[in-house]
Design a protein around this motif. Structure first.
Motif, PDB file in Angstrom:
ATOM      1  N   THR A  26     -65.553  47.834  -2.562  1.00 15.59           N
ATOM      2  CA  THR A  26     -65.052  48.917  -1.716  1.00 15.59           C
ATOM      3  C   THR A  26     -63.564  48.286  -1.128  1.00 15.59           C
ATOM      4  O   THR A  26     -62.794  48.882  -0.973  1.00 15.59           O
ATOM      5  CB  THR A  26     -65.774  48.995  -0.504  1.00 15.59           C
ATOM      6  N   ASP A  27     -63.610  46.858  -1.145  1.00 19.13           N
ATOM      7  CA  ASP A  27     -62.317  46.156  -0.543  1.00 19.13           C
ATOM      8  C   ASP A  27     -61.985  45.121  -1.545  1.00 19.13           C
ATOM      9  O   ASP A  27     -62.702  44.116  -1.617  1.00 19.13           O
ATOM     10  CB  ASP A  27     -62.842  45.659   0.853  1.00 19.13           C
ATOM     11  N   LEU A  28     -60.721  44.865  -2.059  1.00 11.17           N
ATOM     12  CA  LEU A  28     -60.254  44.012  -2.684  1.00 11.17           C
ATOM     13  C   LEU A  28     -59.152  43.284  -1.917  1.00 11.17           C
ATOM     14  O   LEU A  28     -58.103  44.075  -1.816  1.00 11.17           O
ATOM     15  CB  LEU A  28     -59.967  44.389  -3.940  1.00 11.17           C
ATOM     16  N   ILE A  29     -59.125  42.217  -1.352  1.00 13.11           N
ATOM     17  CA  ILE A  29     -58.052  41.687  -0.549  1.00 13.11           C
ATOM     18  C   ILE A  29     -57.663  40.454  -1.135  1.00 13.11           C
ATOM     19  O   ILE A  29     -58.581  39.326  -1.107  1.00 13.11           O
ATOM     20  CB  ILE A  29     -58.723  41.570   0.976  1.00 13.11           C
ATOM     21  N   LEU A  30     -56.532  40.528  -1.609  1.00 11.68           N
ATOM     22  CA  LEU A  30     -55.881  39.152  -2.161  1.00 11.68           C
ATOM     23  C   LEU A  30     -54.608  38.842  -1.567  1.00 11.68           C
ATOM     24  O   LEU A  30     -53.944  37.961  -2.467  1.00 11.68           O
ATOM     25  CB  LEU A  30     -55.957  39.359  -3.959  1.00 11.68           C
ATOM     26  N   HIS A  31     -54.174  39.241  -0.625  1.00 15.65           N
ATOM     27  CA  HIS A  31     -52.894  39.156  -0.229  1.00 15.65           C
ATOM     28  C   HIS A  31     -52.637  37.638   0.159  1.00 15.65           C
ATOM     29  O   HIS A  31     -53.382  36.952   0.263  1.00 15.65           O
ATOM     30  CB  HIS A  31     -52.252  39.975   0.911  1.00 15.65           C
ATOM     31  N   SER A  32     -51.242  37.383   0.109  1.00 20.28           N
ATOM     32  CA  SER A  32     -50.815  35.851   0.288  1.00 20.28           C
ATOM     33  C   SER A  32     -51.273  34.971  -0.684  1.00 20.28           C
ATOM     34  O   SER A  32     -51.820  33.932  -0.150  1.00 20.28           O
ATOM     35  CB  SER A  32     -51.032  35.485   1.728  1.00 20.28           C
ATOM     36  N   ASN A  33     -51.184  35.173  -1.714  1.00 18.84           N
ATOM     37  CA  ASN A  33     -51.547  34.054  -2.961  1.00 18.84           C
ATOM     38  C   ASN A  33     -50.289  33.902  -3.702  1.00 18.84           C
ATOM     39  O   ASN A  33     -49.278  34.174  -3.415  1.00 18.84           O
ATOM     40  CB  ASN A  33     -52.823  34.517  -3.739  1.00 18.84           C
ATOM     41  N   SER A  34     -50.629  33.543  -5.241  1.00 22.47           N
ATOM     42  CA  SER A  34     -49.482  33.489  -6.162  1.00 22.47           C
ATOM     43  C   SER A  34     -49.873  34.203  -7.408  1.00 22.47           C
ATOM     44  O   SER A  34     -49.754  33.560  -8.530  1.00 22.47           O
ATOM     45  CB  SER A  34     -49.249  31.908  -6.487  1.00 22.47           C
ATOM     46  N   ILE A  35     -50.848  35.138  -7.188  1.00 30.77           N
ATOM     47  CA  ILE A  35     -51.467  35.883  -8.325  1.00 30.77           C
ATOM     48  C   ILE A  35     -50.355  36.681  -9.069  1.00 30.77           C
ATOM     49  O   ILE A  35     -49.561  37.387  -8.120  1.00 30.77           O
ATOM     50  CB  ILE A  35     -52.455  36.817  -7.876  1.00 30.77           C
ATOM     51  N   GLY A  36     -50.200  36.736 -10.344  1.00 30.30           N
ATOM     52  CA  GLY A  36     -49.189  37.385 -11.001  1.00 30.30           C
ATOM     53  C   GLY A  36     -49.814  38.335 -12.020  1.00 30.30           C
ATOM     54  O   GLY A  36     -50.968  38.669 -12.142  1.00 30.30           O
ATOM     55  N   GLY A  37     -48.689  38.694 -12.972  1.00 31.30           N
ATOM     56  CA  GLY A  37     -48.956  39.551 -14.089  1.00 31.30           C
ATOM     57  C   GLY A  37     -49.226  41.104 -13.635  1.00 31.30           C
ATOM     58  O   GLY A  37     -48.911  41.538 -12.402  1.00 31.30           O
ATOM     59  N   THR A  38     -49.461  41.631 -14.382  1.00 31.61           N
ATOM     60  CA  THR A  38     -49.566  43.216 -14.081  1.00 31.61           C
ATOM     61  C   THR A  38     -51.259  43.441 -13.578  1.00 31.61           C
ATOM     62  O   THR A  38     -52.112  42.759 -13.791  1.00 31.61           O
ATOM     63  CB  THR A  38     -49.560  44.157 -15.461  1.00 31.61           C
ATOM     64  N   LEU A  39     -51.074  44.678 -12.993  1.00 32.51           N
ATOM     65  CA  LEU A  39     -52.503  45.020 -12.328  1.00 32.51           C
ATOM     66  C   LEU A  39     -53.196  45.701 -13.609  1.00 32.51           C
ATOM     67  O   LEU A  39     -52.755  46.651 -14.242  1.00 32.51           O
ATOM     68  CB  LEU A  39     -52.325  46.238 -11.176  1.00 32.51           C
ATOM     69  N   PRO A  40     -54.388  45.291 -13.857  1.00 28.90           N
ATOM     70  CA  PRO A  40     -55.110  45.867 -14.913  1.00 28.90           C
ATOM     71  C   PRO A  40     -55.530  47.525 -14.737  1.00 28.90           C
ATOM     72  O   PRO A  40     -55.857  47.983 -13.657  1.00 28.90           O
ATOM     73  CB  PRO A  40     -56.434  44.932 -14.833  1.00 28.90           C
ATOM     74  N   PRO A  41     -55.179  48.039 -15.998  1.00 23.66           N
ATOM     75  CA  PRO A  41     -55.478  49.557 -15.781  1.00 23.66           C
ATOM     76  C   PRO A  41     -57.213  49.820 -15.589  1.00 23.66           C
ATOM     77  O   PRO A  41     -57.398  50.758 -15.009  1.00 23.66           O
ATOM     78  CB  PRO A  41     -55.274  50.136 -17.164  1.00 23.66           C
ATOM     79  N   SER A  42     -57.926  48.716 -15.614  1.00 22.51           N
ATOM     80  CA  SER A  42     -59.439  48.883 -15.332  1.00 22.51           C
ATOM     81  C   SER A  42     -59.663  49.063 -13.884  1.00 22.51           C
ATOM     82  O   SER A  42     -60.758  49.463 -13.437  1.00 22.51           O
ATOM     83  CB  SER A  42     -60.308  47.604 -15.882  1.00 22.51           C
ATOM     84  N   MET A  43     -58.602  48.823 -13.013  1.00 20.08           N
ATOM     85  CA  MET A  43     -58.714  49.122 -11.556  1.00 20.08           C
ATOM     86  C   MET A  43     -58.986  50.648 -11.222  1.00 20.08           C
ATOM     87  O   MET A  43     -59.453  50.949 -10.238  1.00 20.08           O
ATOM     88  CB  MET A  43     -57.574  48.611 -10.618  1.00 20.08           C
ATOM     89  N   GLY A  44     -58.498  51.302 -12.382  1.00 27.91           N
ATOM     90  CA  GLY A  44     -58.654  52.786 -12.130  1.00 27.91           C
ATOM     91  C   GLY A  44     -60.196  53.054 -12.151  1.00 27.91           C
ATOM     92  O   GLY A  44     -60.703  54.360 -11.716  1.00 27.91           O
ATOM     93  N   ASN A  45     -61.146  52.387 -12.527  1.00 26.11           N
ATOM     94  CA  ASN A  45     -62.413  52.569 -12.820  1.00 26.11           C
ATOM     95  C   ASN A  45     -63.287  52.212 -11.412  1.00 26.11           C
ATOM     96  O   ASN A  45     -64.470  52.269 -11.331  1.00 26.11           O
ATOM     97  CB  ASN A  45     -63.054  51.465 -13.936  1.00 26.11           C
ATOM     98  N   LEU A  46     -62.654  51.652 -10.423  1.00 22.98           N
ATOM     99  CA  LEU A  46     -63.323  50.976  -9.103  1.00 22.98           C
ATOM    100  C   LEU A  46     -63.397  52.272  -8.393  1.00 22.98           C
ATOM    101  O   LEU A  46     -62.921  52.371  -7.254  1.00 22.98           O
ATOM    102  CB  LEU A  46     -62.308  50.017  -8.417  1.00 22.98           C
ATOM    103  N   ALA A  47     -64.532  53.421  -8.633  1.00 21.08           N
ATOM    104  CA  ALA A  47     -64.671  54.509  -7.865  1.00 21.08           C
ATOM    105  C   ALA A  47     -64.834  54.299  -6.258  1.00 21.08           C
ATOM    106  O   ALA A  47     -64.532  55.399  -5.560  1.00 21.08           O
ATOM    107  CB  ALA A  47     -65.673  55.336  -8.466  1.00 21.08           C
ATOM    108  N   ALA A  48     -65.605  53.010  -6.032  1.00 24.99           N
ATOM    109  CA  ALA A  48     -65.837  53.034  -4.635  1.00 24.99           C
ATOM    110  C   ALA A  48     -64.788  52.279  -3.786  1.00 24.99           C
ATOM    111  O   ALA A  48     -64.766  52.381  -2.410  1.00 24.99           O
ATOM    112  CB  ALA A  48     -66.944  52.282  -4.505  1.00 24.99           C
TER     113      ALA A  48
END
Length: 92
Positions: A26-48
Motif C-alpha cells: 500500500t505504501d512505497l516510501i523511498l524518498h531522499s536516497n540515491s536510487i536511479g534508473g527508470t521506474l519499472p513498468p511492473s509498478m502498474g501491477n501494485l493494485a493496492a
C-alpha cells in the motif's frame, strides 16, 4: 508486506522489476536516497498501492502508464528526479 519505508538513507541501485509481485503493498516510501534508473513498468501491477513517495532520488525516463490504472493510488511524489515525458495520462 503492506508498506516499505526506506526514506532518507543512502540506498543506490534501481527498483527491481519484481516489485510488481507485492500485490498487497500500500505504501512505497523511498524518498531522499540515491536510487536511479527508470521506474519499472511492473509498478502498474501494485493494485493496492495508495502512495508512492519517490522524490529526491535519481530516477530517469518516463512514468509507467500502468500507474494511471491504479484506482487506489492517491499520492505520487516524484520531485527532484530527472523524470521526463508527458504525464497527462495520470489525470485522465
Amino acid at each position: 508486506l503492506y508498506w516499505i519505508n526506506l526514506e532518507e538513507n543512502s540506498f543506490t541501485g534501481t527498483i527491481p522489476e519484481d516489485i510488481g509481485r507485492l500485490s498487497e503493498l500500500t505504501d512505497l516510501i523511498l524518498h531522499s536516497n540515491s536510487i536511479g534508473g527508470t521506474l519499472p513498468p511492473s509498478m502498474g501491477n501494485l493494485a493496492a498501492l495508495r502512495q508512492a513517495t519517490l522524490g529526491r532520488n535519481n530516477f530517469t525516463g518516463s512514468v509507467p502508464e500502468g500507474l494511471a490504472e491504479l484506482e487506489s493510488l492517491k499520492s505520487l511524489q516524484l520531485e527532484n528526479n530527472s523524470v521526463t515525458g508527458d504525464m497527462n495520462f495520470l489525470c485522465e
